[in-house]
Design an enzyme around this catalytic site. Structure first.
Site, PDB file in Angstrom:
ATOM      1  N   ASP A  73       0.847  -1.193   0.000  1.00 22.59           N
ATOM      2  CA  ASP A  73       0.000   0.000   0.000  1.00 22.59           C
ATOM      3  C   ASP A  73       0.880   1.240   0.000  1.00 22.59           C
ATOM      4  O   ASP A  73       2.070   1.188   0.370  1.00 22.59           O
ATOM      5  CB  ASP A  73      -0.889   0.020   1.248  1.00 22.59           C
ATOM      6  N   LYS A  90      -3.153   3.799  -2.940  1.00 22.32           N
ATOM      7  CA  LYS A  90      -3.906   4.935  -3.455  1.00 22.32           C
ATOM      8  C   LYS A  90      -3.071   6.200  -3.355  1.00 22.32           C
ATOM      9  O   LYS A  90      -2.249   6.352  -2.458  1.00 22.32           O
ATOM     10  CB  LYS A  90      -5.198   5.139  -2.667  1.00 22.32           C
ATOM     11  N   MET A 143      -8.704   7.333   9.121  1.00 21.83           N
ATOM     12  CA  MET A 143      -9.045   7.987   7.847  1.00 21.83           C
ATOM     13  C   MET A 143     -10.167   9.012   8.027  1.00 21.83           C
ATOM     14  O   MET A 143     -11.240   8.917   7.415  1.00 21.83           O
ATOM     15  CB  MET A 143      -9.442   6.923   6.808  1.00 21.83           C
TER      16      MET A 143
END
Length: 262
Positions: free
Chosen positions: A40, A62, A181
């Site tokens: 990641d 991402k 998040m």
């Protein structure tokens, strides 16, 4: 048991919050012996530096919330390198920040690996909440302040920042809430939490890039948190009466890293 990574096997491994010193021995061993690594974006460069020089590293995370590869694409890579038809079969390390089973897509990957008949192993890692608590020298639970720990994540839905999951009835006063998040609209999130019944004067702390040299700590209350005060992503937001940062703790950190506003 720290056996080397085996060909034809996928390893779902927690890379911890960023500090390579917080890796498990098993994670370290697999980094050094895996043929293919799918990390990641939140996996730190310091952790990836421990990988075998011969490993093929394919980032699959991402950037700015946008995936560089779809989940189906990640599944395809696992199948290509470790699947029954792979020739030669290789060992694949799916490296996830924190713990692989907390707020990731491990469930989807486990289901795919089972359906595809690919052997896999799960290696836990230190999740960000625990690393933050250690860095702040403060417990998430306390016999006099918090007997419950709630891990949640915030997300955007229909233009509104919502807390997931919702709870029934008033928020438990003896709980510590940890939000992964949280996005970038901290004021809006705080207003939502206050509207849901959390006291506006509840202590909270936002920790950016926990356990790394860039760690930034902002201690305040829900009523006073503002978007501009919180450091760069990734950020973890801790809320609850167990989060009592003393002046001694705050001053033990570098001044640039800690911003108390009470």
């Amino acid at each position: 048991m720290n056996t080397p990574a085996q060909p034809g096997t996928v390893y779902l491994v927690g890379a911890g919050p960023g500090d390579p010193g917080l890796l498990t021995l098993r994670a370290h061993s697999l980094l050094q012996t895996s043929d293919v690594i799918l990390p990641d974006d939140l996996v730190s460069d310091e952790v990836l530096a421990l990988a075998s020089p011969s490993a093929l590293v394919i980032p699959v995370g991402k950037r700015c919330g946008q995936p560089r590869i779809t989940q189906a694409g990640i599944h395809a890579l696992m199948l290509e390198y470790a699947g029954p038809q792979a020739e030669p079969a290789r060992s694949v390390l799916r490296l996830k920040s924190g713990d692989p089973l907390i707020f990731g897509r491990a469930g989807e990957e486990i289901a795919f690996l089972r359906e595809a008949g690919i052997p896999f192993e799960i290696v836990p890692g230190i999740t960000a909440a625990f690393a933050v608590a250690a860095a702040l020298q403060t417990p998430l639970t306390d016999r006099s302040a918090a007997s419950k720990l709630i891990l949640a994540t915030a997300h955007h839905a229909a233009g509104k920042l919502e807390l997931t999951p919702k709870w029934a009835g008033p928020f438990p006063p003896d709980a510590t809430l940890v939000i992964y998040m949280p996005g970038r609209r901290f004021r809006a999130l705080a207003d939502d939490l206050i509207a849901d019944g959390i006291d506006a004067e509840t202590p909270c702390v936002a920790v950016s890039r926990a356990s790394t040299p860039e760690q930034h700590v902002h201690a305040t209350t829900l009523a006073r948190i503002e978007d501009a005060d919180v450091g760069p992503a990734p950020v973890l937001l801790l809320i609850g009466h167990a989060i009592q940062l003393t002046e001694a703790i705050l001053h033990s950190m570098a001044p640039a890293e800690t911003v108390p506003t009470r």
